[in-house]
Enzyme design. Structure first.
Site, mmCIF file in Angstrom:
data_model
loop_
_atom_site.group_PDB
_atom_site.id
_atom_site.type_symbol
_atom_site.label_atom_id
_atom_site.label_comp_id
_atom_site.label_asym_id
_atom_site.label_seq_id
_atom_site.Cartn_x
_atom_site.Cartn_y
_atom_site.Cartn_z
ATOM 1 N N ARG A 239 -70.948 1.085 -32.870
ATOM 2 C CA ARG A 239 -72.143 0.401 -33.371
ATOM 3 C C ARG A 239 -73.215 0.462 -32.286
ATOM 4 O O ARG A 239 -72.925 0.286 -31.094
ATOM 5 C CB ARG A 239 -71.854 -1.066 -33.704
ATOM 6 N N ASP A 263 -73.867 8.462 -32.156
ATOM 7 C CA ASP A 263 -73.865 8.578 -33.617
ATOM 8 C C ASP A 263 -74.461 7.319 -34.233
ATOM 9 O O ASP A 263 -74.649 7.246 -35.443
ATOM 10 C CB ASP A 263 -72.432 8.786 -34.125
ATOM 11 N N GLU A 268 -81.103 1.460 -35.772
ATOM 12 C CA GLU A 268 -80.954 2.582 -36.716
ATOM 13 C C GLU A 268 -81.303 2.221 -38.148
ATOM 14 O O GLU A 268 -81.676 3.092 -38.941
ATOM 15 C CB GLU A 268 -79.521 3.136 -36.668
ATOM 16 N N HIS A 300 -75.298 8.348 -37.824
ATOM 17 C CA HIS A 300 -74.153 7.551 -38.279
ATOM 18 C C HIS A 300 -73.316 8.332 -39.297
ATOM 19 O O HIS A 300 -73.106 7.894 -40.427
ATOM 20 C CB HIS A 300 -74.638 6.229 -38.886
HETATM 21 P P1 NAD Z 1 -59.919 -1.660 -35.394
HETATM 22 O O1 NAD Z 1 -60.123 -3.051 -35.882
HETATM 23 O O2 NAD Z 1 -58.704 -0.903 -35.806
HETATM 24 O O3 NAD Z 1 -59.968 -1.650 -33.791
HETATM 25 C C1 NAD Z 1 -60.947 -2.328 -33.037
HETATM 26 C C2 NAD Z 1 -60.335 -2.653 -31.677
HETATM 27 O O4 NAD Z 1 -61.367 -3.230 -30.870
HETATM 28 C C3 NAD Z 1 -59.202 -3.687 -31.752
HETATM 29 O O5 NAD Z 1 -58.085 -3.218 -31.027
HETATM 30 C C4 NAD Z 1 -59.803 -4.951 -31.126
HETATM 31 O O6 NAD Z 1 -58.850 -5.745 -30.436
HETATM 32 C C5 NAD Z 1 -60.809 -4.327 -30.166
HETATM 33 N N1 NAD Z 1 -61.872 -5.231 -29.754
HETATM 34 C C6 NAD Z 1 -62.465 -6.233 -30.445
HETATM 35 N N2 NAD Z 1 -63.428 -6.809 -29.700
HETATM 36 C C7 NAD Z 1 -63.437 -6.158 -28.505
HETATM 37 C C8 NAD Z 1 -64.205 -6.289 -27.320
HETATM 38 N N3 NAD Z 1 -65.159 -7.212 -27.219
HETATM 39 N N4 NAD Z 1 -63.940 -5.453 -26.293
HETATM 40 C C9 NAD Z 1 -62.952 -4.512 -26.385
HETATM 41 N N5 NAD Z 1 -62.200 -4.333 -27.497
HETATM 42 C C10 NAD Z 1 -62.439 -5.152 -28.538
HETATM 43 O O7 NAD Z 1 -61.244 -0.891 -35.806
HETATM 44 P P2 NAD Z 1 -61.424 0.697 -35.971
HETATM 45 O O8 NAD Z 1 -61.078 1.085 -37.363
HETATM 46 O O9 NAD Z 1 -60.763 1.391 -34.845
HETATM 47 O O10 NAD Z 1 -63.019 0.827 -35.856
HETATM 48 C C11 NAD Z 1 -63.681 0.568 -34.642
HETATM 49 C C12 NAD Z 1 -65.183 0.525 -34.878
HETATM 50 O O11 NAD Z 1 -65.655 1.814 -35.209
HETATM 51 C C13 NAD Z 1 -65.615 -0.347 -36.080
HETATM 52 O O12 NAD Z 1 -65.743 -1.697 -35.709
HETATM 53 C C14 NAD Z 1 -66.936 0.245 -36.461
HETATM 54 O O13 NAD Z 1 -67.954 -0.440 -35.775
HETATM 55 C C15 NAD Z 1 -66.873 1.672 -35.930
HETATM 56 N N6 NAD Z 1 -66.913 2.693 -36.991
HETATM 57 C C16 NAD Z 1 -67.897 3.634 -36.959
HETATM 58 C C17 NAD Z 1 -67.944 4.632 -37.929
HETATM 59 C C18 NAD Z 1 -69.002 5.730 -37.927
HETATM 60 O O14 NAD Z 1 -69.175 6.423 -38.937
HETATM 61 N N7 NAD Z 1 -69.726 5.945 -36.838
HETATM 62 C C19 NAD Z 1 -66.988 4.649 -38.946
HETATM 63 C C20 NAD Z 1 -65.987 3.674 -38.939
HETATM 64 C C21 NAD Z 1 -65.957 2.707 -37.957
#
Ligand code: NAD
Length: 337
Positions: A239, A263, A268, A300
């Site tokens: 994000r 990305d 955005e 994105h």
């Molecule tokens: P997930 O919930 O499986 O994993 C997130 C991890 O982050 C968890 O292990 C959690 O403990 C950890 N976390 C939470 N707060 C934290 C902090 N302050 N510092 C460090 N770690 C922390 O989520 P995911 O499916 O792996 O997705 C991760 C992120 O990717 C989503 O939150 C989303 O923002 C982003 N995303 C982006 C796209 C894209 O198209 N660019 C697509 C999907 C997801």
């Protein structure tokens, strides 16, 4: 929580920020799930919320589901917000509580995002974006295109959930040393968890895979950048607001940061997914970042694979079915913690 109305109306779904690639799988599934989808090209906000019909709204990452928008939706009888994404930082959950069910797609393809993150790292490291432009103009010079081997370099992964772990396994394939930081560390072979400050000090490449929360807002700020190695590469497929964009720009201009692959971008919402090629961009930070040769910015799109789109559509439809079937508990409900 259900408003009254005809069954027909209850199955009507208002779908915001629609693009042609979104419709493909939703259109295929609509009949099977008995849902009538009303597509709107506009992003959801307090103005476009007035278009909503039926009890269900499907929204995406750059829709603005703040309190004012939610109030309009509530007054129109909407009771379920089905996010067709995993993140929900754009939903005012406090306001939503007791008024709406907020459903999401927790995982649709961690590989899509992780593979894309590695793709952008390879691109900015080996300068593929510049080489592509050069050879199209028959400029076959290699000057300025030198990269470095990933093998043996240290990657710092922040957030080791689904996407972080998929990215880690790709990095292992490249022979990289893996440092990680997560608020909930896990037992992952060949991964060493450290404090953030240590990760910043040691990592040659930092890749962000944690959600945007109050705690992670501007995680990468001037102080964090100050601790990093000279020439560090930063990858953000998570994000935009995890990074203070002004601080990032300063770091890139001072050469402290070697390159950035973004990305996502803090502001955005106003720009991504739309064509501004005939306009003058008002956001100077965005314009400057895009202009730098060592920045790769994309709109994105890390999620954008056929597999991910199919999984997003099926899970969203399953989420809606649970609501329309009158269930009180939902597999993928987001609650205020
Ligand atoms: P997930 O919930 O499986 O994993 C997130 C991890 O982050 C968890 O292990 C959690 O403990 C950890 N976390 C939470 N707060 C934290 C902090 N302050 N510092 C460090 N770690 C922390 O989520 P995911 O499916 O792996 O997705 C991760 C992120 O990717 C989503 O939150 C989303 O923002 C982003 N995303 C982006 C796209 C894209 O198209 N660019 C697509 C999907 C997801």
């Amino acid at each position: 929580m259900k408003a009254g109305g005809l069954w027909k109306n209850m199955k009507c779904v208002s779908f915001y920020d629609t693009k042609p690639y979104d419709r493909i799988y939703f259109d295929q599934l609509a009949g099977e799930y008995g849902v009538e989808i009303h597509y709107f090209e506009e992003k959801l906000n307090k103005k476009t919320a007035t278009f909503a019909e039926g009890e269900a709204v499907v929204a995406f990452v750059n829709d603005n589901l703040g309190a004012e928008c939610l109030q309009v939706l509530y007054d129109k009888g909407v009771r379920v917000l089905a996010m067709r994404c995993s993140g929900y930082n754009n939903v005012d959950l406090k306001f939503a509580k007791g008024r709406f069910h907020v459903l999401r797609v927790p995982a649709y393809s961690p590989y899509a995002v992780a593979e894309y993150a590695m793709g952008t790292l390879l691109t900015i490291n080996r300068k593929l974006h510049r080489a592509y432009n050069r050879t199209r103009e028959f400029n076959f010079s290699l000057n300025g295109l030198t990269g470095f081997d990933l093998r043996g370099k240290t990657v710092g992964v922040i957030g080791t959930g689904r996407i972080g772990q998929a990215f880690i396994s790709i990095c292992k394939g490249f022979g990289m040393r893996i440092l990680a930081y997560d608020v909930y560390p896990q037992d992952i072979p060949e991964v060493t968890y450290t404090e953030l400050s240590e990760l910043y000090r040691q990592a040659d490449v930092i890749s962000l895979h944690c959600p945007l929360t109050k705690e992670s807002y501007h995680l990468i700020d001037r102080k964090a950048i100050g601790m990093m190695k000279e020439g560090v590469f930063i990858i953000n497929t998570s994000r935009g607001a995890l990074i203070d964009s002004e601080a990032l720009l300063e770091g890139l201009i001072s050469r402290k940061i070697g390159a950035a692959a973004l990305d996502v971008y803090e502001q955005e919402t106003e720009y991504f997914y739309e064509d501004f090629s005939n306009d003058i961009i008002d956001d100077d930070t965005l314009a400057r970042l895009v202009s730098l040769p060592n920045v790769l910015m994309t709109s994105h799109q890390a999620f954008l694979t056929k597999e991910a789109l199919y999984n997003i559509a099926t899970t969203t439809m399953d989420n809606l079915r649970e609501y329309f079937d009158g269930k009180n508990e939902f597999t993928n409900e987001v609650t205020l913690s």
